[in-house]
Write a protein that holds these residues in place. Structure first.
Motif, PDB file in Angstrom:
ATOM      1  N   UNK A 185      15.374  -6.359  -6.867  1.00  0.00           N
ATOM      2  CA  UNK A 185      14.792  -7.696  -7.027  1.00  0.00           C
ATOM      3  C   UNK A 185      13.591  -7.909  -6.102  1.00  0.00           C
ATOM      4  N   UNK A 186      13.556  -7.194  -4.970  1.00  0.00           N
ATOM      5  CA  UNK A 186      12.436  -7.333  -4.039  1.00  0.00           C
ATOM      6  C   UNK A 186      11.223  -6.514  -4.471  1.00  0.00           C
ATOM      7  N   UNK A 187      11.429  -5.620  -5.436  1.00  0.00           N
ATOM      8  CA  UNK A 187      10.366  -4.692  -5.828  1.00  0.00           C
ATOM      9  C   UNK A 187      10.030  -4.762  -7.314  1.00  0.00           C
ATOM     10  N   UNK A 188      10.577  -5.749  -7.992  1.00  0.00           N
ATOM     11  CA  UNK A 188      10.452  -5.802  -9.451  1.00  0.00           C
ATOM     12  C   UNK A 188       9.012  -5.944  -9.934  1.00  0.00           C
ATOM     13  N   UNK A 189       8.129  -6.451  -9.077  1.00  0.00           N
ATOM     14  CA  UNK A 189       6.722  -6.582  -9.472  1.00  0.00           C
ATOM     15  C   UNK A 189       5.973  -5.254  -9.406  1.00  0.00           C
ATOM     16  N   UNK A 190       6.605  -4.241  -8.815  1.00  0.00           N
ATOM     17  CA  UNK A 190       5.938  -2.957  -8.612  1.00  0.00           C
ATOM     18  C   UNK A 190       6.622  -1.803  -9.355  1.00  0.00           C
ATOM     19  N   UNK A 191       7.955  -1.879  -9.481  1.00  0.00           N
ATOM     20  CA  UNK A 191       8.708  -0.789 -10.103  1.00  0.00           C
ATOM     21  C   UNK A 191       9.594  -1.367 -11.202  1.00  0.00           C
ATOM     22  N   UNK A 192       9.355  -0.935 -12.415  1.00  0.00           N
ATOM     23  CA  UNK A 192      10.124  -1.419 -13.561  1.00  0.00           C
ATOM     24  C   UNK A 192      11.543  -0.875 -13.524  1.00  0.00           C
ATOM     25  N   UNK A 232       0.829  -1.212   0.000  1.00  0.00           N
ATOM     26  CA  UNK A 232       0.000   0.000   0.000  1.00  0.00           C
ATOM     27  C   UNK A 232       0.860   1.257   0.000  1.00  0.00           C
ATOM     28  N   UNK A 233       1.999   1.217   0.686  1.00  0.00           N
ATOM     29  CA  UNK A 233       2.899   2.368   0.688  1.00  0.00           C
ATOM     30  C   UNK A 233       3.610   2.512  -0.654  1.00  0.00           C
ATOM     31  N   UNK A 234       3.902   1.381  -1.274  1.00  0.00           N
ATOM     32  CA  UNK A 234       4.516   1.424  -2.618  1.00  0.00           C
ATOM     33  C   UNK A 234       3.578   2.069  -3.640  1.00  0.00           C
ATOM     34  N   UNK A 235       2.288   1.857  -3.474  1.00  0.00           N
ATOM     35  CA  UNK A 235       1.324   2.466  -4.390  1.00  0.00           C
ATOM     36  C   UNK A 235       1.371   3.985  -4.310  1.00  0.00           C
ATOM     37  N   UNK A 236       1.616   4.491  -3.107  1.00  0.00           N
ATOM     38  CA  UNK A 236       1.753   5.936  -2.943  1.00  0.00           C
ATOM     39  C   UNK A 236       3.034   6.416  -3.609  1.00  0.00           C
ATOM     40  N   UNK A 237       4.106   5.708  -3.359  1.00  0.00           N
ATOM     41  CA  UNK A 237       5.417   6.094  -3.865  1.00  0.00           C
ATOM     42  C   UNK A 237       5.473   6.115  -5.387  1.00  0.00           C
ATOM     43  N   UNK A 238       4.677   5.260  -6.016  1.00  0.00           N
ATOM     44  CA  UNK A 238       4.688   5.169  -7.486  1.00  0.00           C
ATOM     45  C   UNK A 238       3.473   5.850  -8.114  1.00  0.00           C
ATOM     46  N   UNK A 239       2.706   6.579  -7.330  1.00  0.00           N
ATOM     47  CA  UNK A 239       1.499   7.240  -7.825  1.00  0.00           C
ATOM     48  C   UNK A 239       1.839   8.232  -8.938  1.00  0.00           C
ATOM     49  N   UNK A 240       1.186   8.095 -10.073  1.00  0.00           N
ATOM     50  CA  UNK A 240       1.507   8.938 -11.229  1.00  0.00           C
ATOM     51  C   UNK A 240       1.194  10.406 -10.986  1.00  0.00           C
ATOM     52  N   UNK A 241       0.175  10.669 -10.182  1.00  0.00           N
ATOM     53  CA  UNK A 241      -0.179  12.056  -9.886  1.00  0.00           C
ATOM     54  C   UNK A 241       0.933  12.735  -9.076  1.00  0.00           C
ATOM     55  N   UNK A 242       1.502  12.010  -8.133  1.00  0.00           N
ATOM     56  CA  UNK A 242       2.589  12.550  -7.320  1.00  0.00           C
ATOM     57  C   UNK A 242       3.840  12.763  -8.173  1.00  0.00           C
ATOM     58  N   UNK A 243       4.233  11.729  -8.918  1.00  0.00           N
ATOM     59  CA  UNK A 243       5.416  11.846  -9.779  1.00  0.00           C
ATOM     60  C   UNK A 243       5.206  12.948 -10.815  1.00  0.00           C
ATOM     61  N   UNK A 244       3.989  13.018 -11.376  1.00  0.00           N
ATOM     62  CA  UNK A 244       3.688  13.999 -12.411  1.00  0.00           C
ATOM     63  C   UNK A 244       3.762  15.426 -11.896  1.00  0.00           C
ATOM     64  N   UNK A 245       3.209  15.677 -10.708  1.00  0.00           N
ATOM     65  CA  UNK A 245       3.237  17.031 -10.162  1.00  0.00           C
ATOM     66  C   UNK A 245       4.670  17.457  -9.850  1.00  0.00           C
TER      67      UNK A 245
END
Length: 285
Positions: A261-268, A74-87
């Motif tokens: 390697x621990x996050x490859x399913x969430x962050x390319x 759930x915290x990773x979803x925040x960290x990779x949120x496109x709105x946050x990165x985009x702003x």
């Protein structure tokens, strides 16, 4: 709208971003048995415990490790949120990098009423040419209870001198000039700001799950929490400066980056992500 408001005022609440109560409960359940480090950031902590009771009673603040934060879906979803990165990208007009990620509790103590901590006085953060910090509340905050106060438009370089002159207020010009060269400068004229800029003061507080962003060069201060408060922040930097480098400069032991390697399913693993998350994730692992 968010970009326009953040450029004009240096701060903005992202009103269409919200974590559900279900997501927040999942985060808290995940954190149940994780170590709490006795400081608002892990590198400055000397002690830790996995007992929330002990942390709450023995420390004013307690933070979670970078690895524990990044392993929470759930915290990773925040960290990779496109709105946050985009702003952040629009605000800097280029691809930014995350200098620091933090998740911590504030535990009110009786002595808080008698100590005027530096972060509760108006100041600037000047560790980098430009920074944009996102705050995600994971507990409820109310007016005068655990939020953040910000002086709108104060992220502009000439804000203080221009407005003090317009208001015909006496001030020491050296305080204004020197503040930009002092880490977390301007504590010495916090009272002057308190007295004369109420018309531009805004306070960020809300129900849990909300998000707001501030340019930390702008004048801001913490509002003391009256009950335990859990908040996560993500700090975007414009230059190559990162939170890791700041801790090294102060001879603090930095946290190891988490293997990709621990996050490859969430962050390319691609060049843009490798730049944005370089202080948090080891993409070469």
């Amino acid at each position: 709208k968010y970009f326009k408001d953040s450029k004009k005022n240096g701060c903005v609440a992202l009103t269409d971003f919200s974590l559900s109560n279900f997501e927040i409960e999942k985060i808290k359940k995940y954190l149940d048995n994780k170590f709490l480090h006795f400081s608002h950031v892990v590198p400055k902590s000397k002690y830790k415990t996995n007992s929330f009771f002990l942390a709450k009673n023995l420390s004013q603040q307690a933070s979670y490790s970078l690895e524990d934060i990044l392993k929470c879906e759930e915290l990773l979803k925040i960290l990779t949120n496109r709105q946050i990165i985009g702003l952040a990208s629009e605000y800097f007009e280029c691809t930014p990098t995350i200098g620091e990620l933090n998740l911590y509790w504030t535990f009110p103590k009786i002595e808080d009423n008698y100590e005027n901590f530096s972060v509760r006085r108006y100041h600037r953060d000047v560790e980098d040419y430009k920074m944009l910090k996102f705050f995600i509340n994971l507990t409820d905050t109310k007016k005068g209870d655990g939020g953040l106060k910000y002086i709108k438009e104060s992220h502009n370089n000439n804000f203080l001198k221009k407005n003090l002159l317009n208001k015909k207020i006496d001030f020491n010009e050296n305080d204004i000039i020197n503040s930009n060269g002092i880490l977390n400068g301007l504590y010495n004229i916090s009272e002057l700001i308190e007295e004369n800029f109420k018309d531009l003061e805004t306070e960020f507080y809300s129900k849990k799950g909300s998000l707001f962003a501030v340019d930390h060069y702008g004048l801001h201060k913490a509002v003391q929490a009256k009950k335990p408060r859990l908040v996560m922040w993500i700090t975007f930097h414009l230059s190559q400066f990162t939170g890791r480098q700041a801790y090294l400069n102060e001879n603090f032991k930095i946290q190891k980056r988490v293997p990709h390697s621990l996050l490859k399913n969430y962050i390319e693993n691609n060049p843009i992500n490798a730049f944005i998350y370089k202080s948090l994730i080891n993409f070469e692992s």
